[in-house]
Design a protein around this motif. Sequence first.
Motif, PDB file in Angstrom:
ATOM      1  N   SER A   1      23.443  35.827  25.770  1.00  0.00           N
ATOM      2  CA  SER A   1      22.716  36.246  26.962  1.00  0.00           C
ATOM      3  C   SER A   1      21.230  35.915  26.835  1.00  0.00           C
ATOM      4  O   SER A   1      20.607  35.453  27.790  1.00  0.00           O
ATOM      5  CB  SER A   1      22.903  37.743  27.176  1.00  0.00           C
ATOM      6  N   LYS A   2      20.668  36.138  25.652  1.00  0.00           N
ATOM      7  CA  LYS A   2      19.258  35.823  25.433  1.00  0.00           C
ATOM      8  C   LYS A   2      19.018  34.319  25.514  1.00  0.00           C
ATOM      9  O   LYS A   2      18.023  33.874  26.072  1.00  0.00           O
ATOM     10  CB  LYS A   2      18.800  36.339  24.067  1.00  0.00           C
ATOM     11  N   GLU A   3      19.932  33.534  24.956  1.00  0.00           N
ATOM     12  CA  GLU A   3      19.804  32.075  25.015  1.00  0.00           C
ATOM     13  C   GLU A   3      19.866  31.590  26.464  1.00  0.00           C
ATOM     14  O   GLU A   3      19.100  30.716  26.869  1.00  0.00           O
ATOM     15  CB  GLU A   3      20.898  31.401  24.199  1.00  0.00           C
ATOM     16  N   ASP A   4      20.768  32.171  27.230  1.00  0.00           N
ATOM     17  CA  ASP A   4      20.914  31.774  28.632  1.00  0.00           C
ATOM     18  C   ASP A   4      19.660  32.110  29.429  1.00  0.00           C
ATOM     19  O   ASP A   4      19.189  31.304  30.227  1.00  0.00           O
ATOM     20  CB  ASP A   4      22.132  32.459  29.254  1.00  0.00           C
ATOM     21  N   SER A   5      19.107  33.287  29.197  1.00  0.00           N
ATOM     22  CA  SER A   5      17.903  33.674  29.941  1.00  0.00           C
ATOM     23  C   SER A   5      16.707  32.829  29.524  1.00  0.00           C
ATOM     24  O   SER A   5      15.857  32.498  30.352  1.00  0.00           O
ATOM     25  CB  SER A   5      17.599  35.157  29.759  1.00  0.00           C
ATOM     26  N   SER A   6      16.625  32.439  28.243  1.00  0.00           N
ATOM     27  CA  SER A   6      15.510  31.594  27.808  1.00  0.00           C
ATOM     28  C   SER A   6      15.645  30.180  28.378  1.00  0.00           C
ATOM     29  O   SER A   6      14.649  29.537  28.707  1.00  0.00           O
ATOM     30  CB  SER A   6      15.425  31.547  26.277  1.00  0.00           C
ATOM     31  N   GLU A   7      16.878  29.696  28.537  1.00  0.00           N
ATOM     32  CA  GLU A   7      17.094  28.377  29.147  1.00  0.00           C
ATOM     33  C   GLU A   7      16.684  28.395  30.618  1.00  0.00           C
ATOM     34  O   GLU A   7      16.111  27.439  31.124  1.00  0.00           O
ATOM     35  CB  GLU A   7      18.551  27.968  29.022  1.00  0.00           C
ATOM     36  N   LYS A   8      16.956  29.479  31.306  1.00  0.00           N
ATOM     37  CA  LYS A   8      16.573  29.592  32.715  1.00  0.00           C
ATOM     38  C   LYS A   8      15.052  29.616  32.861  1.00  0.00           C
ATOM     39  O   LYS A   8      14.502  29.053  33.780  1.00  0.00           O
ATOM     40  CB  LYS A   8      17.180  30.834  33.342  1.00  0.00           C
ATOM     41  N   LYS A   9      14.370  30.291  31.920  1.00  0.00           N
ATOM     42  CA  LYS A   9      12.916  30.351  31.975  1.00  0.00           C
ATOM     43  C   LYS A   9      12.316  28.974  31.730  1.00  0.00           C
ATOM     44  O   LYS A   9      11.315  28.610  32.322  1.00  0.00           O
ATOM     45  CB  LYS A   9      12.388  31.338  30.940  1.00  0.00           C
TER      46      LYS A   9
END
Length: 60
Positions: A49-57
């Motif tokens: 989840s953290k990786e996904d949110s950092s990719e979106k940012k």
Amino acid sequence: MITMSIFLVIGPWQWVIIGLAIILLFGGKKIPELMKGLGSGIKEFKDASKEDSSEKKEEK
């Protein structure tokens, strides 16, 4: 949000009954293994989840 309402509805005696049912189904020796697997699964989910949110940012 739905899961939070379930935890509020279930009282302490229901948790005791659920715990006893788990002990009867899996046995006392299997429970630590199940909890370890559950914990590692939650950790992997949080990491993903953290990786996904950092990719979106980064895309923004």
